[in-house]
Design a protein around this motif. Structure first.
Motif, PDB file in Angstrom:
ATOM      1  N   VAL A  13      74.209  95.174  -4.863  1.00  0.00           N
ATOM      2  CA  VAL A  13      74.146  96.017  -3.960  1.00  0.00           C
ATOM      3  C   VAL A  13      74.117  95.410  -2.573  1.00  0.00           C
ATOM      4  N   GLN A  14      72.967  94.834  -2.423  1.00  0.00           N
ATOM      5  CA  GLN A  14      72.342  94.284  -1.277  1.00  0.00           C
ATOM      6  C   GLN A  14      73.563  93.448  -0.473  1.00  0.00           C
ATOM      7  N   ARG A  15      74.107  92.554  -1.462  1.00  0.00           N
ATOM      8  CA  ARG A  15      75.048  91.375  -0.950  1.00  0.00           C
ATOM      9  C   ARG A  15      76.620  92.167  -0.591  1.00  0.00           C
ATOM     10  N   GLY A  16      76.681  93.143  -0.926  1.00  0.00           N
ATOM     11  CA  GLY A  16      77.877  94.029  -0.488  1.00  0.00           C
ATOM     12  C   GLY A  16      79.007  93.508  -1.451  1.00  0.00           C
ATOM     13  N   LEU A  17      78.621  93.406  -2.859  1.00  0.00           N
ATOM     14  CA  LEU A  17      79.654  93.262  -3.560  1.00  0.00           C
ATOM     15  C   LEU A  17      80.113  94.278  -4.569  1.00  0.00           C
ATOM     16  N   VAL A  18      79.810  95.658  -4.227  1.00  0.00           N
ATOM     17  CA  VAL A  18      79.939  96.802  -5.071  1.00  0.00           C
ATOM     18  C   VAL A  18      81.761  97.002  -5.035  1.00  0.00           C
ATOM     19  N   GLY A  19      82.106  96.888  -3.877  1.00  0.00           N
ATOM     20  CA  GLY A  19      83.678  97.170  -3.844  1.00  0.00           C
ATOM     21  C   GLY A  19      84.360  96.037  -4.556  1.00  0.00           C
ATOM     22  N   VAL A  70      70.689 100.585  -7.314  1.00  0.00           N
ATOM     23  CA  VAL A  70      71.741  99.974  -8.267  1.00  0.00           C
ATOM     24  C   VAL A  70      73.057 101.069  -8.366  1.00  0.00           C
ATOM     25  N   VAL A  71      74.175 100.385  -8.844  1.00  0.00           N
ATOM     26  CA  VAL A  71      75.193 101.128  -9.041  1.00  0.00           C
ATOM     27  C   VAL A  71      75.331 101.410 -10.506  1.00  0.00           C
ATOM     28  N   ALA A  72      75.474 102.488 -11.101  1.00  0.00           N
ATOM     29  CA  ALA A  72      75.407 102.915 -12.397  1.00  0.00           C
ATOM     30  C   ALA A  72      76.774 103.648 -12.767  1.00  0.00           C
TER      31      ALA A  72
END
Ligand code: IDP
Ligand code: MG
Length: 148
Positions: A13-19, A70-72
């Motif tokens: 999430v912090q590193r901008g990897l969600v997308g 976190v992204v669940a």
């Protein structure tokens, strides 16, 4: 249809990897059935990783998971548990193949960006723990273009 629990860890999430991570599961053809950004507390993280409570890295692992949101997610599709683990890559990024999420975006085992259920049974337990509200019930109109 099979479901798995996928979590983008605080470093992802912090590193901008969600997308980027969501895109990999989407483009494969899997369907998103649950999604939330959530900060969990220590007792919840301990519950999620209860099977690892005897490991020497357990406390560090819990600290890592509670260190930020976190992204669940719930992802659905044929063989999604096993294929999801392949998309994620080996636990230790030093051994994760290039092209996998950990192989492409991580270096240390304690900062390996993403979690994925390791069996259909653990997926069932993890989805029940993280999504007591139940998966969203919808079907993609692309289904016949992905499944024969
Ligand atoms: P997995 O995430 O690939 O299923 P598990 O063995 O279930 O791997 O371990 C859960 C998490 O604990 C790993 O993703 C990693 O973040 C952390 N972990 C596993 N082994 C070690 C270790 O030896 N040192 C530090 N952290 C570890
Ligand atoms: Mg595991």
């Amino acid at each position: 249809m099979e479901q798995t629990f996928i979590m983008i860890k605080p470093d992802g999430v912090q590193r901008g990897l969600v997308g980027e991570i969501i895109g990999r599961f989407e483009k494969k053809g899997f369907n998103l059935k649950g999604l939330k950004l959530i900060s969990v507390d220590r007792s919840f993280a301990e519950k999620h990783y209860a099977d690892l409570s005897a490991k020497p890295f357990f406390n560090g692992l819990v600290e890592y998971i509670i260190s930020g949101p976190v992204v669940a997610m719930i992802w659905e599709g044929k063989n999604v548990v096993t294929t999801g683990r392949k998309i994620i890559g080996a636990t230790n990024p030093a051994e994760s193949a290039p092209g996998t999420i950990r192989g492409d975006f991580a270096i240390d085992i304690g900062r390996n960006v993403i979690h994925g259920s390791d069996s259909v049974e653990s997926a069932r337990k993890e989805i029940a723990l993280w999504f007591p509200e139940c998966p969203v019930n919808w079907q993609s109109s692309l289904h016949p273009w992905i499944y024969e």
